[in-house]
Structures are given as structure tokens and as C-alpha cells.
Design an enzyme around this catalytic site. Structure first.
Site, PDB file in Angstrom:
ATOM      1  N   SER A 125     -13.052 -44.407  -4.660  1.00 17.72           N
ATOM      2  CA  SER A 125     -11.715 -43.986  -4.237  1.00 17.72           C
ATOM      3  C   SER A 125     -10.837 -43.571  -5.408  1.00 17.72           C
ATOM      4  CB  SER A 125     -11.047 -45.136  -3.502  1.00 17.72           C
ATOM      5  OG  SER A 125     -10.795 -46.182  -4.416  1.00 17.72           O
ATOM      6  N   CYS A 126     -11.360 -43.635  -6.654  1.00 19.37           N
ATOM      7  CA  CYS A 126     -10.476 -43.341  -7.786  1.00 19.37           C
ATOM      8  C   CYS A 126     -10.928 -42.149  -8.618  1.00 19.37           C
ATOM      9  CB  CYS A 126     -10.364 -44.568  -8.684  1.00 19.37           C
ATOM     10  SG  CYS A 126      -9.462 -45.895  -7.882  1.00 19.37           S
ATOM     11  N   LEU A 127     -12.088 -42.258  -9.277  1.00 20.38           N
ATOM     12  CA  LEU A 127     -12.424 -41.237 -10.273  1.00 20.38           C
ATOM     13  C   LEU A 127     -12.411 -39.816  -9.700  1.00 20.38           C
ATOM     14  CD1 LEU A 127     -15.191 -42.873 -12.549  1.00 20.38           C
ATOM     15  CD2 LEU A 127     -12.721 -43.034 -12.677  1.00 20.38           C
TER      16      LEU A 127
END
Ligand code: NAD
Length: 451
Positions: free
Chosen positions: A286-288
Site C-alpha cells: 500500500s506504500c511504495l
């Protein structure tokens, strides 16, 4: 007369920030919000976590974690059921009785790669609306990952508009990024490697210093936009390491060299180290991916800089995961009607999070090619079912998924997939170096995705 609100409570002589006095509202009960809320509640603060999701709120109020995160269930049952230091609510009015609000809502990607700030806007508006009725000081801290400039240009104007108060006056503002790794989030909360405080003014920063005073980590104080950029730079660097080693792996593979031996050789250089250099199918989660996309988007559309390196990092990553399908086609020929077992649906082990998980992309391509897909993950089956199309055979164990397969794709390196004996006489494509290639080759038809 005693000054009102937090300023008095945090005066250095009192040392009573912990436990009895300071109340914190955490907005968003996701991976970041719930871990922060439970972590702070367990160290003696009184915490209310506010989320718009009724089901999540009900679960947490029963001391049950809606997420798979090591240690979180124990922490919740202790703080919610035994100590009463944490509760959840859907009501923003709860903010009124707190001193600090931490905004931890999601910041997903829009379809053009830009950041979707709608949840952050909603949270800022709602907090502002409540603060209108508050006497005294309140600190609002953004912890969601946001593009540099967002706190100053979006959060503060909304807080001021809806509260009728001035940021830097009755409202303190800061940006305090979260660096947790899913799967180790609770451990990371209590042992952060650094704490970044981006402050609108020194009073806002001083309060956060006090909040984190017992944390065993260096604290860096900056202005707000710098702190916002530190978070993006961290994620961009980690993603770059992964795409770098995958590029080296793709070259090594063609040369008949094992990239994992290269990493052993590299890792003794203290400037390089060995972290985030696991060659395989690339990064998801969900981030990078979404943070890189939004940084490239803002840079190229608003800052007149196309960010070629970061674009290449994304391009390498996009192509890398599909190598699993290429290798499967090389092994099996046309995939139409072939039975393919997918081991691992979460984007990494020890989490149930399937956001941008490599397995989802590969399953989509396999289904398009007519493959018959079976799948198993120890924790992420429920979340995967919600987002995957119909037609997948979900299994109760790795052995069941593998049993009638023509080919097994290891997409997540859960410990239970690391037993080479599971794969006797099967065709196995390892996307994560989950198996020891020498042992696996003796038992099955084994191929690494880029080794
Ligand atoms: P998440 O999707 O797990 O949780 C977000 C929560 O916010 C959800 O429960 C949602 O219902 C709630 N929410 C949405 N709008 C709301 C509103 N207006 N009021 C109250 N609640 C609302 O997200 P996450 O993974 O915890 O990430 C949150 C932020 O932290 C993101 O910006 C992310 O980039 C950043 N971050 C995430 C991680 C990670 O590993 N997950 C690590 C570091 C930073």
C-alpha cells in the site's frame, strides 16, 4: 490562574503528560492508525480512535484486531478490555475532549498516479468543525503520507476554515511521518529507527517531542514540507534498491550468475549493506508503488522535472512481476487449461494486506490466458477474495493448492512455503527465493524468476 489546555499539561515541571492527563484522538483505524493508537494507549495515554467504518469500530471495541499484525491483537485486548485506555468511535465529537489529533487516514492513488487526498481533506474538515467549539489549544498532526506542501496548503486552510481559528495560535500543526513495516508494525512502533517531526512552530514540535520522549530513537526536527519529503525520499530509496537489484538479477540470470551470491559480496560494503536487496518479483503493497507514482506525478506535472530515475524504478518493477508468467509459459507452453497453483496472496509475509500485491497482477494475467488457478495464503484469503475475480479455486493449505497443479508459483515467502519437500516432482517457479535452489532442484523442476 492556571493556563487552559495542553500547554499547561505539558509544562516541563509536571511530567504528567503520561497517563493521567493527555488525551489523544487518532483518525483512521487502519494499519498506521490502529497501531499508533494501541501503542500510545499501552504506554499510558488515553486514546480514542475514530473511523468511518462501523464494522472496524465494533471489532476494536470488543478488543479484536481487524488486521493481521503481529502483537496487535494482544495489545488491543489489553488496552481496550483490561486497561480501558483505548476505545474506538465513529463520532468526530470525541475529538473535543482530546488534546492531540493524529490524522492516519489512507492516501491512495488516483488513476493518473496523483495522490488522492479526499480522506485527508475529510478528516481535516471534520476536526476543524469540532475544534470550533473547543476552548484552548489543540495540536493536529498529519501522519498519513502526503505530497510536500499538503499540510500547509490543504490541511491548515481546512482546519482554519472549519474551526474559525488560527494555525500557530490556538491550533498547533505538525507532520510526523510513519515508517512502520507491515508485519512488524507493533515492534516498529516501540523501536522506531528515527522520529521525524515537521513543525509549523516550536510549540507544536515541543509537544510531539514530549509525546515521544521515551522512544529509543533519534529525533529530527524540521519544517513541515521537509518532513513530508523525508517520507517520500525514504520510500523512493527503498523502491530504488529493489528495482536496482532486480535489474542486476536480470543481467546475472543471462550470464548464468546467481544474484544472491552477488548480494553477499556487496553486503560487506557498509555503504551498501544487505537490506532491501532481495531479488525477485519486485515491490507491492500500500506504500511504495503509490508513493512513487504520486511523487513522479507531482514532479512531472507541477515541478517541470520528469524524475527519470524514479520512472525507471516503476518500469522495472512493472515488468519484473510478469516474468513469473513468462517463465511459466517457457515451462508449460500455452497456459490455456493448465492448472497453476499460487502460493501467497499478501504483498509480503506476516500481513493480510493484498493492496498492489504482485500475486493479484499475475493471477489476472493467468486467467486472461485461460489458466485454471488455485490459490492459498495463510492470512490474506479473505481480503483477496474481495478484490479477485470469480473462478479461482481457494484452498485450505499449500499442499491442497499444489496437489493437482501443473505448475506452482511462489509469490510470497511465508515460512510455511519454505519446505522443499512440499514440492516433490512438481514444476516450481520461485518469485521470492523462498526455497534453497540446490535442495529444491534435487526434488522438483525448480526455476527462480531471475536466478
Ligand atoms: P488503511 O487504509 O489501512 O487505513 C485507513 C483508515 O482510515 C481506514 O480504516 C478508513 O476506514 C479510515 N478512514 C478513511 N476516511 C476517514 C475519515 N474521514 N475519518 C476517519 N477515518 C477514515 O491505511 P494505512 O495503511 O493505515 O495507511 C494510512 C496512511 O499511512 C497512508 O497515507 C499510508 O500511505 C501511510 N503509511 C502506511 C504504512 C503501511 O505500511 N500501511 C506505512 C507508513 C505510512
Amino acid at each position: 490562574m492556571k493556563p487552559a489546555g495542553l500547554f499547561w499539561r505539558l509544562s516541563p515541571v509536571s511530567h504528567r503528560i503520561r497517563g493521567e492527563l493527555v488525551k489523544i484522538s487518532v483518525i483512521g483505524a487502519g494499519y498506521v492508525g490502529l497501531v499508533s493508537a494501541a501503542g500510545l494507549a499501552s504506554t499510558g495515554y488515553s486514546v480514542v480512535c475514530i473511523d468511518t467504518d462501523n464494522e472496524k469500530v465494533a471489532l476494536v471495541n470488543r478488543g479484536i484486531s481487524p488486521l493481521h499484525e503481529a502483537g496487535l491483537g494482544d495489545l488491543l485486548s489489553r488496552c481496550v478490555l483490561n486497561e480501558g485506555s483505548l476505545r474506538t468511535s465513529t463520532e468526530y465529537d470525541e475529538v473535543l475532549d482530546t488534546d492531540i489529533s493524529l490524522i492516519c487516514v489512507g492516501t491512495p492513488s488516483n488513476s493518473d498516479g496523483s495522490i488522492d487526498l479526499s480522506y485527508v481533506r475529510e478528516a481535516a474538515k471534520s476536526i476543524g468543525g469540532v475544534l470550533k467549539a473547543k476552548d484552548g489549544y489543540h495540536l493536529v498532526v498529519t501522519r498519513s503520507t502526503v505530497i510536500p506542501g499538503t499540510t500547509m496548503d490543504v490541511v491548515i486552510p481546512l482546519l482554519e476554515k472549519y474551526s474559525g481559528k488560527k494555525a500557530g495560535g490556538d491550533i498547533g500543526v505538525a507532520f510526523n511521518p510513519e515508517f512502520l513495516q507491515e508485519g512488524k508494525a507493533v515492534q516498529a512502533f516501540f523501536n522506531p529507527d528515527r522520529i521525524i517531526i515537521g513543525e509549523l512552530d516550536s510549540k507544536s514540535g515541543d509537544i510531539l517531542m514530549e509525546l515521544y520522549r521515551d522512544m529509543p530513537a533519534p529525533i529530527v526536527r524540521t519544517d513541515v514540507a521537509t518532513a513530508e519529503m523525508i517520507k517520500y525520499a525514504s520510500n523512493a530509496f527503498l523502491a530504488t534498491k529493489i528495482s536496482f537489484i532486480n535489474e542486476i538479477a536480470n543481467i546475472c540470470h543471462r550470464l548464468g550468475i546467481d544474484v544472491y551470491e552477488i548480494v553477499t559480496g556487496l553486503s560487506f560494503d557498509y555503504r551498501i549493506g544487505d537490506r532491501f536487496l532481495n531479488a525477485g518479483i519486485g515491490f507491492g503493497g500500500s506504500c511504495l508503488p503509490k508513493d512513487l507514482r504520486s511523487l513522479v506525478h507531482v514532479s512531472s506535472t507541477k515541478l517541470d522535472y520528469p524524475a527519470p530515475l524514479l520512472r525507471a524504478v516503476l518500469d522495472v518493477n512493472e515488468a519484473q512481476v510478469l516474468k513469473m508468467v513468462d517463465v511459466a509459459e517457457r515451462k508449460l507452453g500455452n497456459l490455456d487449461g493448465k492448472r497453476v497453483a499460487i502460493l501467497g496472496l499478501a504483498f509480503k509475509p506476516k500481513t493480510d494486506d493484498v493492496r498492489e500485491a504482485p500475486a493479484l497482477r499475475v493471477i489476472g494475467v493467468l486467467l486472461e490466458k485461460g489458466a485454471l488457478v488455485t490459490a492459498y495464503d495463510p492470512e490474506a484469503m479473505e481480503n483477496a477474495r474481495i478484490v479477485l475475480p470469480e473462478g479461482i479455486g481457494y484452498c485450505d493449505s499449500a499442499a491442497e493448492a499444489i496437489a493437482d497443479s501443473d505448475c506452482v508459483l511462489i509469490m510470497t515467502e511465508w515460512d510455511e512455503f519454505r519446505d522443499e519437500n512440499l514440492y516433490k516432482d512438481k514444476t516450481v517457479i520461485d518469485g521470492r527465493r523462498a526455497l534453497d535452489p540446490r535442495k529444491a532442484c534435487a526434488l522438483c523442476d525448480y526455476q527462480g524468476v531471475c536466478w
